[in-house]
Design a protein around this motif. Sequence first.
Motif, PDB file in Angstrom:
ATOM      1  N   PRO A  61       0.786  -1.300  -0.031  1.00 24.99           N
ATOM      2  CA  PRO A  61      -0.015  -0.031  -0.061  1.00 24.99           C
ATOM      3  C   PRO A  61       0.876   1.214   0.091  1.00 24.99           C
ATOM      4  O   PRO A  61       0.541   2.310  -0.598  1.00 24.99           O
ATOM      5  N   GLU A  62       2.184   1.253   0.566  1.00 21.12           N
ATOM      6  CA  GLU A  62       2.709   2.506   0.505  1.00 21.12           C
ATOM      7  C   GLU A  62       3.160   2.782  -0.747  1.00 21.12           C
ATOM      8  O   GLU A  62       3.550   4.054  -1.051  1.00 21.12           O
ATOM      9  N   LYS A  63       3.041   1.860  -1.543  1.00 25.89           N
ATOM     10  CA  LYS A  63       3.740   2.084  -3.011  1.00 25.89           C
ATOM     11  C   LYS A  63       2.413   2.254  -3.998  1.00 25.89           C
ATOM     12  O   LYS A  63       2.511   2.598  -5.243  1.00 25.89           O
ATOM     13  N   GLY A  64       1.295   1.854  -3.484  1.00 25.73           N
ATOM     14  CA  GLY A  64       0.049   2.145  -4.285  1.00 25.73           C
ATOM     15  C   GLY A  64      -0.396   0.860  -4.840  1.00 25.73           C
ATOM     16  O   GLY A  64      -1.173   0.750  -5.777  1.00 25.73           O
ATOM     17  N   ALA A  65       0.268  -0.426  -4.445  1.00 20.66           N
ATOM     18  CA  ALA A  65      -0.222  -1.524  -5.096  1.00 20.66           C
ATOM     19  C   ALA A  65      -1.235  -2.261  -4.073  1.00 20.66           C
ATOM     20  O   ALA A  65      -1.065  -2.349  -2.657  1.00 20.66           O
ATOM     21  N   LEU A  66      -2.602  -2.588  -4.234  1.00 14.00           N
ATOM     22  CA  LEU A  66      -3.329  -2.918  -3.632  1.00 14.00           C
ATOM     23  C   LEU A  66      -4.137  -4.068  -3.660  1.00 14.00           C
ATOM     24  O   LEU A  66      -5.535  -4.384  -3.478  1.00 14.00           O
ATOM     25  N   LEU A  67      -3.562  -4.876  -4.452  1.00 15.14           N
ATOM     26  CA  LEU A  67      -4.150  -6.317  -4.822  1.00 15.14           C
ATOM     27  C   LEU A  67      -3.949  -7.203  -3.494  1.00 15.14           C
ATOM     28  O   LEU A  67      -2.933  -7.980  -3.220  1.00 15.14           O
ATOM     29  N   GLU A  68      -5.095  -7.543  -3.054  1.00 15.88           N
ATOM     30  CA  GLU A  68      -4.770  -8.204  -1.775  1.00 15.88           C
ATOM     31  C   GLU A  68      -4.904  -9.934  -1.922  1.00 15.88           C
ATOM     32  O   GLU A  68      -4.348 -10.387  -0.977  1.00 15.88           O
ATOM     33  N   THR A  69      -5.113 -10.322  -3.019  1.00 17.55           N
ATOM     34  CA  THR A  69      -4.741 -11.781  -3.410  1.00 17.55           C
ATOM     35  C   THR A  69      -3.371 -11.863  -3.590  1.00 17.55           C
ATOM     36  O   THR A  69      -2.652 -13.082  -3.633  1.00 17.55           O
ATOM     37  N   CYS A  70      -2.518 -10.772  -3.908  1.00 17.18           N
ATOM     38  CA  CYS A  70      -1.146 -10.813  -4.041  1.00 17.18           C
ATOM     39  C   CYS A  70      -0.686 -11.809  -5.384  1.00 17.18           C
ATOM     40  O   CYS A  70       0.202 -12.279  -5.462  1.00 17.18           O
ATOM     41  N   GLU A  99      -5.424 -12.598 -10.230  1.00 15.48           N
ATOM     42  CA  GLU A  99      -6.672 -11.898 -10.099  1.00 15.48           C
ATOM     43  C   GLU A  99      -7.150 -11.153 -11.374  1.00 15.48           C
ATOM     44  O   GLU A  99      -8.273 -10.963 -11.591  1.00 15.48           O
ATOM     45  N   PHE A 100      -6.246 -10.828 -12.028  1.00 14.12           N
ATOM     46  CA  PHE A 100      -6.762 -10.039 -13.247  1.00 14.12           C
ATOM     47  C   PHE A 100      -7.543 -10.900 -14.165  1.00 14.12           C
ATOM     48  O   PHE A 100      -8.330 -10.973 -14.846  1.00 14.12           O
ATOM     49  N   GLU A 101      -6.814 -12.421 -14.294  1.00 12.14           N
ATOM     50  CA  GLU A 101      -7.310 -13.517 -14.977  1.00 12.14           C
ATOM     51  C   GLU A 101      -8.721 -13.763 -14.499  1.00 12.14           C
ATOM     52  O   GLU A 101      -9.626 -13.945 -15.315  1.00 12.14           O
ATOM     53  N   ALA A 102      -8.735 -14.162 -13.245  1.00  8.32           N
ATOM     54  CA  ALA A 102     -10.151 -14.304 -12.823  1.00  8.32           C
ATOM     55  C   ALA A 102     -11.457 -13.346 -12.937  1.00  8.32           C
ATOM     56  O   ALA A 102     -12.243 -13.568 -13.210  1.00  8.32           O
ATOM     57  N   ALA A 103     -10.817 -11.793 -12.748  1.00  7.08           N
ATOM     58  CA  ALA A 103     -11.870 -10.759 -12.969  1.00  7.08           C
ATOM     59  C   ALA A 103     -12.248 -10.891 -14.309  1.00  7.08           C
ATOM     60  O   ALA A 103     -13.704 -10.945 -14.390  1.00  7.08           O
ATOM     61  N   ALA A 140      -7.540 -16.528  -6.256  1.00  4.97           N
ATOM     62  CA  ALA A 140      -8.064 -15.409  -7.317  1.00  4.97           C
ATOM     63  C   ALA A 140      -9.547 -15.552  -7.429  1.00  4.97           C
ATOM     64  O   ALA A 140     -10.360 -14.944  -7.233  1.00  4.97           O
ATOM     65  N   PHE A 141      -9.757 -16.818  -7.910  1.00  8.19           N
ATOM     66  CA  PHE A 141     -11.205 -17.299  -8.356  1.00  8.19           C
ATOM     67  C   PHE A 141     -12.151 -17.241  -7.131  1.00  8.19           C
ATOM     68  O   PHE A 141     -13.124 -16.803  -7.012  1.00  8.19           O
ATOM     69  N   ALA A 142     -11.592 -17.914  -5.879  1.00  6.92           N
ATOM     70  CA  ALA A 142     -12.305 -18.078  -4.920  1.00  6.92           C
ATOM     71  C   ALA A 142     -12.771 -16.585  -4.376  1.00  6.92           C
ATOM     72  O   ALA A 142     -13.922 -16.446  -3.905  1.00  6.92           O
ATOM     73  N   HIS A 143     -11.687 -15.700  -4.299  1.00  8.53           N
ATOM     74  CA  HIS A 143     -11.985 -14.315  -3.757  1.00  8.53           C
ATOM     75  C   HIS A 143     -12.909 -13.459  -4.988  1.00  8.53           C
ATOM     76  O   HIS A 143     -13.917 -12.980  -4.159  1.00  8.53           O
ATOM     77  N   LEU A 144     -13.017 -13.584  -6.038  1.00 10.11           N
ATOM     78  CA  LEU A 144     -13.906 -13.114  -6.989  1.00 10.11           C
ATOM     79  C   LEU A 144     -15.057 -13.424  -7.073  1.00 10.11           C
ATOM     80  O   LEU A 144     -15.894 -13.038  -7.291  1.00 10.11           O
ATOM     81  N   SER A 145     -15.082 -14.847  -7.032  1.00  8.33           N
ATOM     82  CA  SER A 145     -16.487 -15.541  -6.988  1.00  8.33           C
ATOM     83  C   SER A 145     -17.215 -15.241  -5.748  1.00  8.33           C
ATOM     84  O   SER A 145     -18.351 -14.842  -5.960  1.00  8.33           O
ATOM     85  N   ALA A 146     -16.445 -14.754  -4.590  1.00  4.67           N
ATOM     86  CA  ALA A 146     -17.118 -14.457  -3.360  1.00  4.67           C
ATOM     87  C   ALA A 146     -17.698 -12.834  -3.447  1.00  4.67           C
ATOM     88  O   ALA A 146     -18.822 -12.685  -3.193  1.00  4.67           O
ATOM     89  N   VAL A 147     -16.704 -12.251  -4.089  1.00  6.18           N
ATOM     90  CA  VAL A 147     -17.020 -10.683  -4.239  1.00  6.18           C
ATOM     91  C   VAL A 147     -18.144 -10.567  -5.226  1.00  6.18           C
ATOM     92  O   VAL A 147     -19.103  -9.654  -5.236  1.00  6.18           O
ATOM     93  N   THR A 148     -18.367 -11.547  -6.649  1.00  5.09           N
ATOM     94  CA  THR A 148     -19.324 -11.215  -7.473  1.00  5.09           C
ATOM     95  C   THR A 148     -20.564 -12.041  -7.381  1.00  5.09           C
ATOM     96  O   THR A 148     -21.247 -11.926  -7.982  1.00  5.09           O
TER      97      THR A 148
END
Length: 419
Positions: free
Chosen positions: A92-101, A105-109, A134-142
Amino acid sequence: MSHFSIQCRKCGTKLEGTYCAFCEHCKDALRVTDYKDARFTESRAQGVWRFNWLPVHEPKISQVGPLVYRSEGLAADLGLDELYIAFNGYWPEKGALLETCTFKEFEAAVVLQNARENNIEGLIVASAGNTARAFAHLSAVTGFPAVIVVPRMCLMEMWYLERQFAVPTLAVHDGDYSDAIDVAKKIALATGYPFEGGVKNIAKRDGLGIVMLEAVSKIGKLPDHYIQAVGSGTGAVGAWEMAERFVKDGRYGSRLPMLHLGQNLPFAPMLHAWDKGSRALFPEDLDPELIPRITTRVLSTRYPAYSVLGGVYDALTATQGRMYGIENGAVYSSMERFLRTEGIDIVPASGVAVATLAQAMAAGSVRRSDTVLLNITGGGEARLRQDRKTYAVVPKFVSKNITEKEIEDLLCHDLKKNS
Ligand SMILES: [Zn+2]
């Protein structure tokens, strides 16, 4: 009217309105998204949906992109004047906010949005680790249903962002990543939900290509070199396909970035085939016994997208690319090197990428004044754990020889589409 169609690399046939993951046009060739707009544009939308070259129409949920920045520490350490890092992770200090690391995550989205727009009601996903998260997270979010299949050997390194997802995760106790893919395909048949399609899914490759979109947006031109660790090679193919679009556009340079792809020794089937000039992989390089000996299990697929027309072999050929083999020791020392010079932790696969860049420089393939894009495909996991809790994955265990009846019993209550 859609802003894209899908074109077969082999016969050139154009397909409109098709969910490409299970389109078997020419079985030995990939299909590529053909965007009607040959010019790269960015809208005022936030995050990754501002790019015009993505196979989605109306994404409802915002999606942050990678952080691309010009390196000072690692660049000086390596002796590079123009090193750009695509950091896919949490910093976050640098502006990177991808929590799945992970860049998965882009693929899943993109895959989930594309599937939804094609009236697909759920997907079966096979993963060696990152893709699952990534898929578990975005499946849950969406709220988009997914079933995730992973090999047990990858569970140790796996974690989820939530304690319990409404996403069933199955772990194959007697097999590797490739067996997980086979089980996922069986479940797809039994449930009526499609398998996400692996490298054949154009949404997957275009989603991973977001790294190239963000990089060119930031740098203002195509880099001379693109560095990445590869397992299936899907991300590298996605980067190459995006670069082809930029060359066609004409405003960002006329030469494709040279691909420098690293594998973790001793499991390096693409490296060995490429070094022998072979489009076919060699069976002895795909021996499952080799897989427990590498540190980066996420790179362990025995079904890489190498030989298929439009796959890694062709990407390397088109870009005059190279393959590199990285020992476990170099993976660890490269992770430390990155932490020391850039100030953030990275995952082992990213360590493979850093070591690949160092090897490419030592071999004289990358020169000091060249513009280099280093894809750090995952990082910031330790940094994330300072800010929030993460959770071990609690799967249901299954055998690679799972029967249709057993699948019914496991999943029918959650996920039977045809009932
Ligand atoms: Zn075809």
